[in-house]
Motif scaffolding. Structure first.
Motif, mmCIF file in Angstrom:
data_model
loop_
_atom_site.group_PDB
_atom_site.id
_atom_site.type_symbol
_atom_site.label_atom_id
_atom_site.label_comp_id
_atom_site.label_asym_id
_atom_site.label_seq_id
_atom_site.Cartn_x
_atom_site.Cartn_y
_atom_site.Cartn_z
ATOM 1 N N THR A 268 -5.830 2.474 -1.708
ATOM 2 C CA THR A 268 -5.948 3.930 -1.663
ATOM 3 C C THR A 268 -6.903 4.381 -2.758
ATOM 4 O OG1 THR A 268 -3.685 4.052 -0.849
ATOM 5 C CG2 THR A 268 -4.635 6.084 -1.711
ATOM 6 N N LEU A 269 -7.768 5.361 -2.438
ATOM 7 C CA LEU A 269 -8.830 5.784 -3.353
ATOM 8 C C LEU A 269 -8.537 7.167 -3.939
ATOM 9 C CD1 LEU A 269 -11.911 4.789 -1.146
ATOM 10 C CD2 LEU A 269 -10.715 3.387 -2.840
ATOM 11 N N ASP A 270 -8.642 7.289 -5.260
ATOM 12 C CA ASP A 270 -8.360 8.597 -5.871
ATOM 13 C C ASP A 270 -9.516 9.570 -5.746
ATOM 14 O OD1 ASP A 270 -10.168 7.709 -7.797
ATOM 15 O OD2 ASP A 270 -8.825 7.999 -9.504
ATOM 16 N N GLY A 271 -10.697 9.108 -5.312
ATOM 17 C CA GLY A 271 -11.883 9.964 -5.279
ATOM 18 C C GLY A 271 -12.074 10.769 -4.002
ATOM 19 N N PHE A 272 -11.252 10.506 -2.962
ATOM 20 C CA PHE A 272 -11.381 11.196 -1.682
ATOM 21 C C PHE A 272 -10.001 11.682 -1.255
ATOM 22 C CE2 PHE A 272 -14.760 8.045 -1.741
ATOM 23 C CZ PHE A 272 -15.860 8.752 -1.286
ATOM 24 N N SER A 273 -9.907 12.939 -0.859
ATOM 25 C CA SER A 273 -8.592 13.456 -0.482
ATOM 26 C C SER A 273 -8.702 14.579 0.532
ATOM 27 C CB SER A 273 -7.839 13.965 -1.719
ATOM 28 O OG SER A 273 -8.519 15.069 -2.288
ATOM 29 N N THR A 274 -7.559 14.876 1.152
ATOM 30 C CA THR A 274 -7.426 16.004 2.064
ATOM 31 C C THR A 274 -6.170 16.776 1.694
ATOM 32 O OG1 THR A 274 -8.447 14.731 3.856
ATOM 33 C CG2 THR A 274 -7.227 16.718 4.478
ATOM 34 N N GLU A 275 -6.281 18.107 1.578
ATOM 35 C CA GLU A 275 -5.105 18.962 1.383
ATOM 36 C C GLU A 275 -4.901 19.781 2.657
ATOM 37 O OE1 GLU A 275 -7.515 19.901 -1.530
ATOM 38 O OE2 GLU A 275 -6.918 17.922 -2.222
ATOM 39 N N THR A 276 -3.704 19.724 3.175
ATOM 40 C CA THR A 276 -3.412 20.386 4.440
ATOM 41 C C THR A 276 -2.158 21.240 4.317
ATOM 42 O OG1 THR A 276 -4.463 18.644 5.741
ATOM 43 C CG2 THR A 276 -2.855 20.024 6.878
ATOM 44 N N THR A 277 -2.277 22.492 4.757
ATOM 45 C CA THR A 277 -1.134 23.406 4.826
ATOM 46 C C THR A 277 -0.782 23.635 6.290
ATOM 47 O OG1 THR A 277 -1.781 24.525 2.785
ATOM 48 C CG2 THR A 277 -0.286 25.716 4.268
ATOM 49 N N ILE B 171 -0.043 6.903 3.211
ATOM 50 C CA ILE B 171 1.237 7.429 2.732
ATOM 51 C C ILE B 171 1.526 6.887 1.327
ATOM 52 C CG2 ILE B 171 3.730 7.523 3.182
ATOM 53 C CD1 ILE B 171 1.889 9.093 5.188
ATOM 54 N N TYR B 172 0.986 5.722 1.036
ATOM 55 C CA TYR B 172 1.264 5.035 -0.224
ATOM 56 C C TYR B 172 0.021 4.975 -1.111
ATOM 57 C CZ TYR B 172 5.314 3.292 2.373
ATOM 58 O OH TYR B 172 6.452 3.200 3.121
ATOM 59 N N GLY B 173 0.251 4.858 -2.408
ATOM 60 C CA GLY B 173 -0.836 4.619 -3.353
ATOM 61 C C GLY B 173 -1.024 3.139 -3.612
ATOM 62 N N GLY B 174 -2.087 2.815 -4.352
ATOM 63 C CA GLY B 174 -2.339 1.429 -4.740
ATOM 64 C C GLY B 174 -2.802 0.571 -3.585
ATOM 65 N N PHE B 175 -2.273 -0.648 -3.521
ATOM 66 C CA PHE B 175 -2.644 -1.628 -2.497
ATOM 67 C C PHE B 175 -1.562 -1.628 -1.419
ATOM 68 C CE2 PHE B 175 -4.651 -2.801 -6.432
ATOM 69 C CZ PHE B 175 -5.922 -3.224 -6.057
ATOM 70 N N PHE C 130 4.315 -0.409 10.578
ATOM 71 C CA PHE C 130 4.195 0.617 9.541
ATOM 72 C C PHE C 130 3.644 -0.026 8.275
ATOM 73 C CE2 PHE C 130 8.546 -1.006 9.777
ATOM 74 C CZ PHE C 130 8.742 -1.508 8.494
ATOM 75 N N ALA C 131 3.305 0.807 7.308
ATOM 76 C CA ALA C 131 2.703 0.318 6.066
ATOM 77 C C ALA C 131 3.755 0.116 4.985
ATOM 78 C CB ALA C 131 1.634 1.299 5.584
ATOM 79 N N VAL C 132 3.466 -0.818 4.078
ATOM 80 C CA VAL C 132 4.298 -1.056 2.900
ATOM 81 C C VAL C 132 3.375 -1.227 1.691
ATOM 82 C CG1 VAL C 132 6.209 -2.124 4.167
ATOM 83 C CG2 VAL C 132 4.348 -3.550 3.298
ATOM 84 N N GLN C 133 3.856 -0.814 0.543
ATOM 85 C CA GLN C 133 3.047 -0.963 -0.666
ATOM 86 C C GLN C 133 3.162 -2.393 -1.189
ATOM 87 O OE1 GLN C 133 4.178 0.840 -4.586
ATOM 88 N NE2 GLN C 133 2.360 2.109 -4.256
ATOM 89 N N VAL C 134 2.004 -2.993 -1.455
ATOM 90 C CA VAL C 134 1.941 -4.347 -2.006
ATOM 91 C C VAL C 134 1.925 -4.306 -3.527
ATOM 92 C CG1 VAL C 134 0.469 -6.413 -2.173
ATOM 93 C CG2 VAL C 134 0.818 -5.300 0.041
ATOM 94 N N ALA C 135 1.199 -3.341 -4.087
ATOM 95 C CA ALA C 135 1.127 -3.156 -5.541
ATOM 96 C C ALA C 135 0.769 -1.702 -5.817
ATOM 97 C CB ALA C 135 0.082 -4.085 -6.164
ATOM 98 N N GLY C 136 1.355 -1.122 -6.867
ATOM 99 C CA GLY C 136 1.121 0.270 -7.198
ATOM 100 C C GLY C 136 -0.260 0.519 -7.777
ATOM 101 N N LYS C 137 -0.611 1.798 -7.899
ATOM 102 C CA LYS C 137 -1.965 2.146 -8.355
ATOM 103 C C LYS C 137 -2.234 1.689 -9.785
ATOM 104 C CE LYS C 137 -1.239 6.820 -10.167
ATOM 105 N NZ LYS C 137 -1.752 8.195 -10.176
#
Length: 324
Positions: free
Chosen positions: A35-44, A144-148, A163-170
Motif C-alpha cells: 500500500t502506498l502513502d502517496g496516492f489516495s482517494t477520499e469518498t463521502t 483495506i490494509y496498510g503495509g504488505f 479476500f486480502a490479509v496483511q502480511v506485514a504492517g507499514k
C-alpha cells in the motif's frame, strides 16, 4: 446516513492478472502488494430518502455513463446487505491519475466500500470489507490494509474465501516506491479487457500461472527477512512475465511506451553500478521504482534526467482504511 473514508492505492509486487470468475471478481492466482502513502482517494457517501437515483461527483465534476453505472451496481450490493433501498450522493476526491496504470480503482472502490457500508449502518470487519471491496475492483480488496498485503485467491465458487490479509504492517520496513509518471492519459486497453484477452488467447498464460505461486512464496519470505534484493528481483521478474503474456494475446498488445523502456533500462544501469533498485509496472505505461531510503537522492536524480518523465511521486508503505 453519511460517512467519509480514505483509502490508499497499492502496487502489486506479485501481479493479479486474470479472473476465474468475472462477475464475482475472483482471481486466477493469489497476489501481493504494498500500500502506498502517496496516492489516495477520499469518498463521502450520503444515503438520502428523497433521492430517486445515485449521484456521483468525482473531483467536483458530475459523472454519468459507465462510471456512474459501475458505482450504482456496487452500491446495489451494499443496499442488498443492509436491506435498505436508499440512493446516495457520492462525492469522491481522487489523488491518483485515473485509468493510467496507477490503480485508481483500488483506492476508489476501497474508499467507496468503507464509506457506503458505514453510512448505511452495516458493521463489517476488515475481512468482510475486503470481500465487499473485491466485488467492485479486485485490487481494492488489498487497499483495506496498510503495509504488505496478500490477496488469497480462495477456492470456493461463491468467493467467500477470496479476500486480502496483511502480511506485514507499514512500519515493518522503511522502503521507498517512486511512481515515475510518464503519461496521465487513459490507457487504450483497460485492465479488465487486457486480463480477459490474455486469459482467453495468450499461449504464455499457462506458464505465468505455474510460476506465480512460487514467486509469492519466495517474496513473502524476503519481506519477512527484509531481504531487499531478493524481494526486488522477484517483483521485477514477476512483472516482466505478466507483461510478456500480453504480447502473446490475440490481438497482441502492450502497455509500455518508449519512455517506459528508458526507465527500465535506467534502473538496470543503476543496479550495474551497485545501487539496489528494481522496477515494477502495472497495467499502464508508468513505472514504480523500488529502492532503499539511503539511495533516494541518487535514484531520483537519475530518474528525473530521463526524457519523457513528467513527474516522480515518492511513497512509503501506507495505511489501510481510515474514516474522516
Amino acid at each position: 446516513m453519511k460517512a467519509t473514508a480514505r483509502a490508499h492505492t497499492n502496487i502489486a509486487l506479485i501481479k493479479y492478472w486474470g479472473k476465474r470468475n468475472e462477475s464475482l471478481i475472483l482471481p486466477t492466482n493469489s497476489n501481493l502488494s504494498v500500500t502506498l502513502d502517496g496516492f489516495s482517494t477520499e469518498t463521502t457517501v450520503h444515503f438520502q430518502e428523497d433521492l430517486k437515483k445515485d449521484i456521483f461527483l468525482l473531483n467536483e465534476q458530475n459523472v454519468e455513463g459507465n462510471a456512474l453505472e459501475k458505482v450504482a451496481v456496487f452500491l446495489d450490493k451494499v443496499r442488498a446487505l443492509s436491506g435498505k433501498e436508499l440512493y446516495a450522493q457520492i462525492q469522491s476526491v481522487n489523488h491518483v491519475p485515473t485509468a493510467a496504470g496507477f490503480a485508481s480503482s483500488a483506492s476508489g472502490l476501497a474508499a467507496l466500500a468503507a464509506a457506503s457500508a458505514k453510512a448505511i449502518g452495516i458493521s463489517l470487519d476488515d475481512t468482510e470489507l475486503s470481500k465487499l471491496a473485491r466485488q467492485g475492483s479486485g485490487s481494492a480488496c488489498r487497499s483495506i490494509y496498510g503495509g504488505f498485503v496478500e490477496w488469497q485467491m480462495g477456492e470456493r465458487e461463491d468467493g467467500a474465501d477470496s479476500f486480502a490479509v496483511q502480511v506485514a504492517g507499514k512500519s515493518h520496513w522503511d522502503i521507498r516506491i517512486a511512481a515515475v509518471v510518464l503519461s496521465k492519459t487513459t490507457k487504450k486497453v483497460s485492465s479488465r479487457e487486457g486480463m480477459r484477452r490474455t486469459v482467453e488467447t495468450s499461449p504464455f498464460y499457462a506458464g505465468w500461472l505455474e510460476q506465480t505461486p512460487k514467486d509469492l512464496q519466495e517474496i513473502k519470505q524476503a519481506i519477512a527477512e527484509k531481504d531487499f534484493e531478493k524481494m526486488g528481483s522477484i517483483a521485477e521478474a514477476n512483472c516482466l512475465r505478466m507483461h510478456a503474456t500480453t504480447l502473446g494475446a490475440n490481438p497482441p498488445f502492450t502497455y509500455w511506451q518508449d519512455t517506459t523502456m528508458r526507465v527500465m533500462q535506467t534502473v538496470q544501469n543503476l543496479r550495474e553500478k551497485g545501487i539496489p533498485v528494481f522496477f515494477t509496472i502495472d497495467a499502464g505505461p508508468n513505472v514504480k521504482v523500488l529502492y532503499l531510503s539511503e539511495d533516494e537522492d541518487k535514484v531520483k536524480k537519475r530518474l528525473q534526467s530521463i526524457e519523457g518523465v513528467e513527474d516522480i511521486i515518492v511513497s512509503k508503505p501506507g495505511s489501510g482504511i481510515s474514516y474522516l
